[in-house]
Scaffold this motif. Structure first.
Motif, short mmCIF file in Angstrom:
data_model
loop_
_atom_site.label_atom_id
_atom_site.label_comp_id
_atom_site.label_asym_id
_atom_site.label_seq_id
_atom_site.Cartn_x
_atom_site.Cartn_y
_atom_site.Cartn_z
N ALA A 152 -13.78 -3.44 -3.26
CA ALA A 152 -13.51 -3.02 -4.64
C ALA A 152 -13.11 -1.55 -4.66
O ALA A 152 -12.24 -1.14 -5.44
CB ALA A 152 -14.75 -3.24 -5.51
N VAL A 153 -13.72 -0.77 -3.78
CA VAL A 153 -13.38 0.66 -3.68
C VAL A 153 -11.95 0.81 -3.16
O VAL A 153 -11.19 1.65 -3.64
CB VAL A 153 -14.37 1.39 -2.76
CG1 VAL A 153 -13.97 2.85 -2.57
CG2 VAL A 153 -15.79 1.30 -3.33
N ASN A 154 -11.57 -0.01 -2.16
CA ASN A 154 -10.20 0.04 -1.63
C ASN A 154 -9.17 -0.17 -2.73
O ASN A 154 -8.17 0.56 -2.83
CB ASN A 154 -9.99 -1.04 -0.56
CG ASN A 154 -10.80 -0.80 0.70
OD1 ASN A 154 -11.22 -1.75 1.37
ND2 ASN A 154 -11.03 0.44 1.04
N MET A 155 -9.41 -1.17 -3.58
CA MET A 155 -8.48 -1.47 -4.67
C MET A 155 -8.52 -0.38 -5.74
O MET A 155 -7.49 0.02 -6.30
CB MET A 155 -8.79 -2.83 -5.28
CG MET A 155 -8.55 -4.02 -4.36
SD MET A 155 -6.78 -4.32 -3.99
CE MET A 155 -6.63 -3.54 -2.38
N ALA A 156 -9.72 0.13 -6.02
CA ALA A 156 -9.87 1.19 -7.03
C ALA A 156 -9.14 2.46 -6.61
O ALA A 156 -8.59 3.18 -7.45
CB ALA A 156 -11.34 1.49 -7.27
N GLU A 157 -9.13 2.74 -5.32
CA GLU A 157 -8.40 3.91 -4.83
C GLU A 157 -6.91 3.79 -5.11
O GLU A 157 -6.23 4.79 -5.36
CB GLU A 157 -8.65 4.08 -3.33
CG GLU A 157 -10.06 4.59 -3.02
CD GLU A 157 -10.37 4.59 -1.54
OE1 GLU A 157 -9.59 3.98 -0.75
OE2 GLU A 157 -11.39 5.18 -1.14
N LYS A 158 -6.39 2.57 -5.09
CA LYS A 158 -4.98 2.34 -5.44
C LYS A 158 -4.76 2.60 -6.93
O LYS A 158 -3.78 3.24 -7.32
CB LYS A 158 -4.56 0.92 -5.08
CG LYS A 158 -4.60 0.62 -3.59
CD LYS A 158 -3.56 1.44 -2.85
CE LYS A 158 -3.50 1.09 -1.39
NZ LYS A 158 -2.52 1.93 -0.65
N PHE A 159 -5.68 2.11 -7.77
CA PHE A 159 -5.58 2.38 -9.21
C PHE A 159 -5.62 3.88 -9.47
O PHE A 159 -4.87 4.40 -10.30
CB PHE A 159 -6.72 1.69 -9.96
CG PHE A 159 -6.51 0.24 -10.23
CD1 PHE A 159 -5.49 -0.19 -11.08
CD2 PHE A 159 -7.32 -0.73 -9.66
CE1 PHE A 159 -5.28 -1.53 -11.35
CE2 PHE A 159 -7.11 -2.08 -9.92
CZ PHE A 159 -6.09 -2.48 -10.77
#
Length: 316
Positions: free
Chosen positions: A30-37
């Motif tokens: 979830a952190v990996n995807m949030a970093e993209k956001f």
């Protein structure tokens, strides 16, 4: 000739754009995807209580936030010269008891407001394995390196996970009936549980999600992060050196799949503009006082001003 299979992903009927507010909860993926956001400057909040791996931990903190339940001195403990909470990640642990309590309760209040305002809730489940504290019989989110003898390890049943998923959705819908939910299962392999046990854990999560959620509903969808990693990227070159976590290449690929399915095409132009600015901000000049660099800086400031004029919440 095709040398790999691609997983078909349905286009979302509730696409994320720059008017959206996203709350991401769950595992380290979830952190990996949030970093993209964050990189593309979407309004995004991720794991205010730190990384949470299993459904019961996520449900409990959502319940605290929605019902306005506050943490007390009974909810924290002292270990290895720091104060901890079994319901939160060790990132929140501090040397001061009162500071931890104030932080936890401030996060509870902020999370409720974020859930009320969210247009999209992204939940990433990592494992079905849980640890139950023997003394209180309570399921914990993090053991904080307390002796394993004080915990019993259990595998959540599919039925129990179903209950937890349904409770999480219902709690959030009670304060925000318009929220759109995106569920996914983390592609990170939890090999410390065992190879077979990891697969069993993921299978329970996937089975429970598809049994408890009607993904034909427009406000509920399933994004196949785990399936993309296992099938489309089925090669160890797409893992980090630990052979457990997806590499940067894999994360980028899964993000691109997510973008095509869940981000509206109306946001693509702004995303490209933001990406150009981000790359320019990382540029380091050999001669900062040169005329060419001054022009570069002026051009960059103009690009930032143009984007911020349209989306005032963006900060560079």
């Amino acid at each position: 000739m095709q040398f790999r299979t691609q997983i078909p992903i349905l286009k979302s009927g509730h696409a994320i754009d720059y008017d959206a507010k996203v709350v991401s909860l769950g595992s380290c993926f979830a952190v990996n995807m949030a970093e993209k956001f964050d990189y593309f400057k979407f309004r995004n909040s991720c794991n205010p209580f730190g990384i949470l791996f299993h459904p019961v931990a996520i449900e409990k903190l959502v319940r605290y936030a929605v019902l306005g339940k506050l943490f007390t001195a009974e909810d924290i403990f002292f270990h290895n010269e720091r104060w901890h909470c079994y319901d939160a990640h060790s990132d929140l642990s501090t040397a001061n008891q009162q500071e931890l309590l104030e932080n936890l309760n401030s996060i509870v209040q902020n999370l409720k407001q974020q859930l009320v305002e969210a247009s999209h809730i992204i939940v990433t489940y990592g494992t079905s394995w849980i640890y139950r504290f023997v003394e209180s019989d309570a399921v914990v989110a993090n053991c904080h390196k307390v002796s394993q003898k004080q915990f019993n390890k259990e595998l959540l049943s599919i039925a129990k996970i179903q209950e937890s998923i349904s409770a999480t959705v219902e709690l959030i819908q009670s304060i925000n009936p318009k929220a759109t939910f995106i569920f996914t299962v983390s592609p990170v392999r939890h090999i410390k549980d065992g190879f077979v046990e990891n697969q069993l854990s993921k299978a329970h999560l996937i089975s429970a999600l598809h049994a408890s959620c009607d993904f034909k509903q427009s406000d509920l969808s399933y994004f196949p992060s785990y399936e993309i990693m296992m099938d489309e990227l089925r090669d160890y070159r797409f893992y980090n050196e630990d052979m457990l976590h997806p590499s940067a290449v894999a994360v980028n690929y899964i993000w691109d799949c997510f973008k095509e399915a869940h981000i509206g095409s109306s946001a693509f132009e702004t995303m490209e503009a933001v990406s150009t600015i981000q790359k320019s901000l990382q540029h380091r000049s050999f001669n900062p006082t040169s005329e060419s660099h001054q022009k570069f800086e002026a051009n960059l400031r103009a690009k930032i001003a143009k984007v911020v004029l349209q989306y005032s919440f963006m900060k560079f």
